[in-house]
Design a protein around this motif. Structure first.
Motif, short mmCIF file in Angstrom:
data_model
loop_
_atom_site.label_atom_id
_atom_site.label_comp_id
_atom_site.label_asym_id
_atom_site.label_seq_id
_atom_site.Cartn_x
_atom_site.Cartn_y
_atom_site.Cartn_z
N ILE A 238 -22.46 10.68 -30.61
CA ILE A 238 -21.37 10.21 -31.39
C ILE A 238 -21.81 8.26 -31.49
O ILE A 238 -22.01 8.11 -30.58
N PRO A 239 -22.14 7.80 -32.80
CA PRO A 239 -22.58 6.05 -32.66
C PRO A 239 -21.45 5.61 -31.82
O PRO A 239 -20.13 5.99 -31.90
N GLY A 240 -21.86 4.57 -30.91
CA GLY A 240 -20.79 3.62 -30.11
C GLY A 240 -19.69 4.07 -29.18
O GLY A 240 -18.42 3.62 -28.71
N THR A 241 -19.81 5.44 -28.58
CA THR A 241 -19.86 5.96 -27.72
C THR A 241 -20.51 5.76 -26.40
O THR A 241 -20.64 6.26 -25.30
N GLU A 242 -21.89 4.74 -26.31
CA GLU A 242 -22.34 5.09 -25.12
C GLU A 242 -21.73 4.19 -23.89
O GLU A 242 -21.33 3.44 -23.89
N MET A 243 -22.51 5.09 -22.64
CA MET A 243 -22.02 4.61 -21.74
C MET A 243 -23.47 4.21 -20.69
O MET A 243 -24.06 5.31 -20.09
N GLU A 244 -23.31 2.87 -20.07
CA GLU A 244 -24.99 2.26 -19.55
C GLU A 244 -24.03 3.15 -17.83
O GLU A 244 -23.00 2.30 -17.59
N ILE A 245 -24.82 3.62 -17.25
CA ILE A 245 -25.09 3.42 -15.41
C ILE A 245 -26.37 3.30 -14.98
O ILE A 245 -27.14 4.10 -15.16
N ASP A 246 -25.89 2.56 -14.01
CA ASP A 246 -27.08 2.72 -13.28
C ASP A 246 -26.98 3.40 -11.90
O ASP A 246 -26.07 3.77 -11.27
N CYS A 247 -28.08 3.83 -11.70
CA CYS A 247 -28.29 5.39 -11.50
C CYS A 247 -30.06 5.38 -10.42
O CYS A 247 -31.09 5.23 -11.31
N ASP A 248 -30.37 5.92 -9.67
CA ASP A 248 -31.14 6.42 -9.14
C ASP A 248 -32.20 7.67 -8.62
O ASP A 248 -33.38 8.14 -8.74
N LEU A 249 -31.10 8.33 -9.24
CA LEU A 249 -31.40 9.44 -9.28
C LEU A 249 -30.68 10.55 -10.63
O LEU A 249 -29.44 10.45 -10.77
N VAL A 250 -31.27 11.55 -11.17
CA VAL A 250 -30.46 12.59 -11.76
C VAL A 250 -30.54 13.95 -11.62
O VAL A 250 -31.97 14.41 -11.78
N LEU A 251 -29.82 14.94 -11.56
CA LEU A 251 -29.62 15.85 -11.69
C LEU A 251 -29.59 16.73 -12.32
O LEU A 251 -28.05 16.48 -13.03
N LEU A 252 -30.32 17.63 -12.95
CA LEU A 252 -29.72 18.68 -14.07
C LEU A 252 -29.58 20.67 -13.37
O LEU A 252 -29.62 20.79 -12.52
N SER A 253 -28.52 20.17 -14.22
CA SER A 253 -27.44 21.97 -13.75
C SER A 253 -26.79 22.32 -15.46
O SER A 253 -25.85 22.46 -16.07
N VAL A 254 -28.20 22.37 -16.11
CA VAL A 254 -27.50 22.69 -17.20
C VAL A 254 -28.67 24.43 -17.51
O VAL A 254 -28.75 25.04 -18.91
N GLY A 255 -28.24 25.26 -16.27
CA GLY A 255 -28.32 26.26 -17.07
C GLY A 255 -29.42 27.14 -15.84
O GLY A 255 -29.91 26.87 -15.99
N LEU A 256 -29.49 28.63 -16.37
CA LEU A 256 -30.39 29.40 -16.01
C LEU A 256 -30.76 30.60 -16.06
O LEU A 256 -30.30 31.01 -17.26
N ILE A 257 -32.12 30.66 -16.09
CA ILE A 257 -33.06 31.86 -17.30
C ILE A 257 -33.40 33.46 -16.06
O ILE A 257 -33.94 33.12 -15.01
N PRO A 258 -32.91 34.11 -16.57
CA PRO A 258 -33.40 35.22 -15.42
C PRO A 258 -34.91 35.28 -15.72
O PRO A 258 -35.50 34.91 -16.67
N GLU A 259 -36.10 35.47 -14.54
CA GLU A 259 -37.24 35.98 -14.37
C GLU A 259 -37.50 37.11 -14.92
O GLU A 259 -37.63 37.71 -14.21
N ASN A 260 -38.00 37.09 -16.17
CA ASN A 260 -38.52 38.29 -16.88
C ASN A 260 -39.36 38.10 -17.14
O ASN A 260 -40.18 39.38 -18.48
N GLU A 261 -40.12 37.57 -17.13
CA GLU A 261 -42.14 37.69 -18.18
C GLU A 261 -42.78 38.90 -17.52
O GLU A 261 -43.76 39.34 -18.58
N LEU A 262 -43.02 39.48 -15.82
CA LEU A 262 -43.28 40.64 -15.70
C LEU A 262 -42.33 41.62 -16.64
O LEU A 262 -43.58 42.83 -16.60
N GLY A 263 -41.46 41.52 -17.04
CA GLY A 263 -40.81 42.71 -17.63
C GLY A 263 -41.11 42.60 -18.60
O GLY A 263 -41.52 44.20 -19.39
N ARG A 264 -41.46 41.39 -20.02
CA ARG A 264 -41.36 41.29 -21.05
C ARG A 264 -43.10 41.88 -21.01
O ARG A 264 -43.30 42.66 -22.81
#
Length: 424
Positions: A238-264
């Motif tokens: 949504i434009p106009g809702t920007e929030m700037e944060i100074d940081c030196d680390l971004v951690l991603l916790s955006v979901g898990l994927i089952p390891e199924n390449e061998l099964g496929r």
């Protein structure tokens, strides 16, 4: 070429529980293949407590929980290959793997148990915009750096996503002296357990911004900051809702994927909702003799439930080897996720073979207060209902259906959720 009763792919909590259960059920030719240098899987880096409350009735750390199953395994004759990568499994249950100690090997098996766990979604998987500096990590990678390697990857932290690993790392980084500035969640609700929201964010005054995402990462050699923005119901910024944060680390916790390449690659039928195998009540997949359990089948919120499900898979694999397949011409009955339900496990059941309660696991689509879980036979007749004080997508639901109810089903079982109006 060696032949064994069961090959278990993965030596984490699922593989350990399946191996111990198969041994206790009578199998004596069991092989675990694990790609890491140690058994225990992700538990080895989870040094916080809270594991084992359901299974052991006490609070343990991750290494303590894994250690109990490793000690059980040490008392058996189960063969273990660590630091070994599985290259392929075939529908004929031929397993090819290689490692520095084993070299290239091929093993055939009466049964195979998939227990490879899951992996984290990365920055590329979610299309996160901005530059590509150092300091963007998945929460699990940061957890390994801090808890195993003794290395602090940053001091001013922003977390994207509110999965349980991210929440736990918010607390962990704070305890190590970092400042966690914000946890941003694109959905209008948290994806983690309620207890982790309280214990890891609220107790440390870490703000959780719902319906919010990172729209830009700044920095050249190292992360210098991010831009957060609110999103609408379609997850558009949504434009106009920007929030700037100074940081030196971004951690991603955006979901898990089952390891199924061998099964496929082996041709196992997959469920598009879970990105995991379609299984029967005994956790057998569409390839006869190949079973799946733990986070390779569905992403669990508690390791205790991983253990219980994996013990089931181990026992059933042993039963198949020792007793053979039951005689039954009855077609399997599909278990269908209805309104408000994202998926169900198992997806199919052999009702005629059931002589004990059927446990159906599922997650709801949206959080709610009071709700009723309805179970319908053949899309019409209600055969059971269960009340809940509250439901949330971050918490796995489990209902149990006795055999006498399953006997009333001819074509399908549908599980749906009805949200009740709040009292008062």
């Amino acid at each position: 070429m060696k032949h064994v009763d069961v090959v278990i792919l993965g030596g984490g909590p699922a593989g350990l529980a399946a191996a111990n259960a198969a041994w206790e059920a009578g199998l004596r030719s069991i092989l675990i293949v694990e790609r890491d240098r140690h058994l225990g899987g992700i538990l080895n880096q989870c040094i916080h407590n809270g594991f084992g409350l359901h299974y052991f009735g006490e609070e343990l750390t991750g290494p303590e929980y894994a250690g109990r199953f490793e000690r059980r395994l040490a008392a058996t004759g189960v063969e273990v290959c660590v630091n070994t990568m599985v290259l392929e499994i075939t529908p004929e249950k031929l397993v090819r793997f290689t490692g520095p100690e084993t070299g290239y090997r091929e093993v055939t098996a009466e049964t195979v148990i998939l227990a490879m766990g899951c992996r984290e979604r990365t920055r590329g998987a979610i299309g996160l915009a901005g530059t590509r500096p150092a300091g963007v990590l998945t929460a699990g990678a940061a957890q390994r750096y801090v808890n195993v390697d003794g290395f602090m990857p940053g001091r001013r932290v922003v977390i994207l996503g509110s999965g349980d690993i991210g929440l736990i790392m918010a607390r962990r980084m704070t305890l190590e002296g970092a400042k966690v500035l914000a946890c941003a969640e694109v959905m209008p609700y948290s994806g983690g357990l309620a207890r982790n929201i309280q214990q890891c964010l609220n107790d440390f005054d870490i703000p959780l911004y719902l319906s919010t995402t990172i729209t830009e990462i700044r920095g050249r050699e190292r992360v210098t900051g991010v831009t957060l923005m609110k999103v609408d119901e379609r997850r558009n910024p949504i434009p106009g809702t920007e929030m700037e944060i100074d940081c030196d680390l971004v951690l991603l916790s955006v979901g898990l994927i089952p390891e199924n390449e061998l099964g496929r690659e082996a041709g196992i039928r997959m469920d598009s909702r879970t990105s995991a195998p379609v299984v029967f009540e005994n956790r057998e997949t569409s390839i006869p003799g190949v079973f799946a359990c733990g986070n390779v089948l569905q992403v669990h919120d508690l390791v205790d439930y991983v253990t219980e499900e994996s013990e089931l898979a181990g026992r059933e694999a042993a039963r198949l080897v020792l007793e053979g397949r039951p005689d039954s011409n009855a077609a399997p009955i599909p278990v269908i996720p209805g309104a408000g339900v994202r998926y169900t496990v198992p997806q199919q059941v052999h009702a005629a073979r059931m002589n004990e309660k059927l446990s159906v696991f599922f997650r709801v689509a949206t959080p709610s207060g009071p709700a009723v879980i309805h179970v319908l036979a053949d899309g019409a007749a209600e055969i059971a209902k269960f009340r809940r004080v509250r439901t949330a997508p971050g918490e796995m639901e489990n209902i149990q259906l006795p055999p006498q109810l399953l006997a009333k089903v001819k074509e399908s079982i549908t599980v749906s959720v009805e949200v009740l109006p709040e009292e008062g």
